[in-house]
Each structure stands twice: as C-alpha cells, then as structure tokens.
Write a protein that holds these residues in place. Structure first.
Motif, mmCIF file in Angstrom:
data_model
loop_
_atom_site.group_PDB
_atom_site.id
_atom_site.type_symbol
_atom_site.label_atom_id
_atom_site.label_comp_id
_atom_site.label_asym_id
_atom_site.label_seq_id
_atom_site.Cartn_x
_atom_site.Cartn_y
_atom_site.Cartn_z
ATOM 1 N N ASN A 1 37.627 36.928 36.081
ATOM 2 C CA ASN A 1 38.785 36.655 36.706
ATOM 3 C C ASN A 1 39.379 37.594 37.900
ATOM 4 O OD1 ASN A 1 39.776 35.161 33.919
ATOM 5 N ND2 ASN A 1 39.901 33.777 35.551
ATOM 6 N N ASP A 2 39.202 38.831 37.644
ATOM 7 C CA ASP A 2 39.726 39.863 38.538
ATOM 8 C C ASP A 2 38.655 40.440 39.442
ATOM 9 O OD1 ASP A 2 40.990 42.166 39.654
ATOM 10 O OD2 ASP A 2 42.042 42.278 38.005
ATOM 11 N N TYR A 3 38.635 40.305 40.575
ATOM 12 C CA TYR A 3 37.654 40.662 41.389
ATOM 13 C C TYR A 3 37.515 42.269 41.406
ATOM 14 C CZ TYR A 3 40.632 42.166 45.282
ATOM 15 O OH TYR A 3 41.548 42.726 46.155
ATOM 16 N N ARG A 4 38.760 42.892 41.408
ATOM 17 C CA ARG A 4 38.780 44.309 41.369
ATOM 18 C C ARG A 4 37.951 44.872 40.208
ATOM 19 N NH1 ARG A 4 43.642 42.074 42.030
ATOM 20 N NH2 ARG A 4 44.894 42.409 43.851
ATOM 21 N N GLU A 5 38.319 44.451 39.264
ATOM 22 C CA GLU A 5 37.569 45.177 37.921
ATOM 23 C C GLU A 5 36.011 44.557 37.944
ATOM 24 O OE1 GLU A 5 39.085 43.481 34.585
ATOM 25 O OE2 GLU A 5 41.139 44.154 34.607
#
Length: 346
Positions: free
Chosen positions: A53-57
């Motif tokens: 879900n989270d592109y940063r992670e």
C-alpha cells in the motif's frame, strides 16, 4: 545489467507502462504500490514483484534502479522528492505538480541528487516532433495554434476540476509543453474558460477553454480545447506551427507540411513515441542530460497551465516571470491534497 523497476499506481497508466516495459530487455518489475492493495496484488501477480500500500516503505525496502509514479497530480511532487533524495531514478506522469512551488521543489531535488528523471510528455520523444523541427530549421515562428477536442473524462478525479485541475492543466499540458519546445519560453498568458454545454452533475469542470500566449521571442500562440464532444473525431488534437509561407501541422504520429503552390506533404513518423525505452536507456547509462522532458522543463510547462487557470479564474493577464517568482494566492486554482473520496478508475 538489468534495471529493477517499481510501479506506484496500478491503474490505467501503470498498466500501460508495464506493457511497454515488458517489451524492453533487461527490465525487471520488483515492486508495485497502490492505495488499493488488491490492485497492487493483481499487477504484481505472476511475477516475483512485491506488493504494498505504502510506496515509501516499498522503495525503502526494495531500493530499485527506477520508479514509475502513475498517480494523481497532487501526489507527484512529494513522491519525486522522496525518490530523488534516495538516489532512485524517476519516471513521473504529467503534470509534475499541482503548484509552482511543488514543481520547482521536485525539479530541485532531481538536480541536487543528479538522478535521471523523465516526466510523461511523450510528444517530446515522438519522431513526428523531430521531423517538424527538421522541416522548420531556423525559420522564425510567428504563430503556434493548438487544439484538443475531447469528451467527458472517464476517470472520476480527472473529471472533477477540484482534483484534476481542468483540461488545460491535465490534458492540454501536452500541447503547452510542445509549444514551449518549438516556441521557447512564454512571457504572458490570458485565458477564458466556459461551462455551457455539459451539466455540472455530468462534468464538475469547465467544458471549454481558450488560452492566448505570448512568447518571449515575439511569437503568439493559442490553445483551444473542450470536454463537450465525443470520441472518434478525426484530427481531434494537434499543433499548427506557422512561419513565413510555411505551415507545419503536428498531428499524432505524423506531420503535414503546407507550402505555397505545392501540394500538402504528409510524412508519417517511422517509429511510435519511445519515452519508456529512452528513459530506461538513460538509466542504463546514468545520463540525466539525455532526458528530453526533464523535471525543470516540465515545471516550466505546468507553470503555464497553472497561469492559464489563474487567468481564467481571476480575469487577469499573467506575467509569467512574476507568476513563477511569486505565485498569487488570491484565487484557488488547484487543490492542495489528494481526492481521498474520489476513487481512481481501474
């Protein structure tokens, strides 16, 4: 050496880029991120790519050679800065940002870290554009006239001007970018928009746009566009370039050349736009200079679109130097956050 790629945004544009990347040797999909986890899972299925879900992670975990941001414009500036600061090369769909400040910050981050960054202005990578440049040579342009006749956008957030910014910002930015390529920098902008044909319930947006440009070298230009029509109109978008006794029409993957006392000459481009392949090649070579649609150039193009929106809302003629150096705040022309309540189309 293979190039590892993460795609952020598993919707329509993410799928298109994945298809093009699959045709390029030595490219590996290593991750997909989307706020809709099921969409990320679906795109990653059948490969060893991670989904999140989270592109940063995902970017922190995978650290790919390149990332594709195929997300709504309000997300772009933050995403580009995040990736650039980590030394990750970036392909970001246009528009680069929803504000002048955001676009300039993204361009500065790219330049500071010297990463390869392409913004999705594919017409700069079109052989037809190169052919038009060759035909024009050193001729002095006096008029640049662009048009785009479209229908109500199928994607919900693009359809709503609060989130998509309107046709001049979201779609006709391609034409404005191409006009800057041929005509140079824009000095002043005046625009008038209408909403007379399509009901607000069907299109919470302007349905017609007329923009007048003056270029720093003295040429003038116009962009007229509409969402009030229907698919399938022949020649529904293009750019006319006028010099003395010469008209070059850039339309799709071809140009048409008109000269006095001669039959028009239509020249098809030998190859389709190659933006994805050129980006991957530049990543292979670690060559930011090879990029035709750089973050800095793209920031200047989107500033013109934002200036047009501001002019249409305020009724003012916009001086581009003043607009970029001190963006006005007396009229709201774009949102400052993602449309969380408006779903993306699959």
């Amino acid at each position: 050496m293979s190039i590892s790629v993460v795609i952020v945004g598993a919707g329509r544009m993410g799928q298109k880029h994945l298809e093009r990347l699959s045709e390029i040797e030595d490219v590996r999909l290593v991750g997909v991120a989307d706020v809709r986890r099921e969409a990320a899972d679906a795109m990653a299925s059948g490969s060893s790519a991670a989904a999140a879900n989270d592109y940063r992670e995902l970017l922190e975990h995978v650290r790919p050679d390149a990332v594709y941001f195929c997300t709504p414009p309000a997300d772009h500036a933050e995403q580009v800065v995040f990736a650039a600061e980590r030394g990750i090369n970036v392909f970001v769909e246009k528009p680069l940002a929803t504000t002048v400040g955001g676009a300039m910050a993204a361009a500065a981050a790219v330049e500071r870290r010297n990463v390869v960054c392409t913004v999705g202005y594919q017409w700069r990578y079109n052989a037809a554009t190169e052919m038009a440049q060759e035909v024009l040579g050193d001729a002095s342009l006096t008029l640049l006239s662009a048009w785009w006749y479209a229908t109500v956008p199928p994607v919900p957030w693009i359809r709503d001007r609060r989130f998509g910014g309107g046709q001049i910002f979201e779609q006709a930015t391609h034409l404005i970018d191409l006009m800057r390529l041929f005509g140079g920098e824009v000095s002043t902008v005046f625009a008038a928009y209408a909403h007379n044909a399509v009901p607000e319930d069907d299109l919470p947006n302007w349905d017609a746009n007329s923009v007048t440009l003056r270029f720093a070298d003295g040429a003038v230009g116009s962009v007229h566009s509409t969402y009030a029509l229907f698919p399938g109109i022949p020649g529904n978008n293009g750019l006319d370039l006028v010099a003395r006794e010469l008209l070059v029409r850039v339309h799709g993957n071809r140009i048409i050349v008109y000269r006095r006392d001669q039959e028009p000459v239509e020249i098809p481009a030998p190859t389709p736009p190659r933006i994805d392949r050129d980006f991957i090649d530049a990543v292979h070579r670690n060559d930011p200079v090879a990029i035709r649609s750089s973050a800095r150039e793209s920031a200047a193009s989107i500033a013109v679109s934002l200036a047009a929106n501001y002019s249409a809302v305020s009724g003012k003629v916009v001086d581009m130097q003043e607009f970029v150096s001190s963006p006005p705040t007396d009229a709201v022309i774009m949102p400052d956050e993602r449309p969380v309540s408006v779903p993306q189309a699959p």
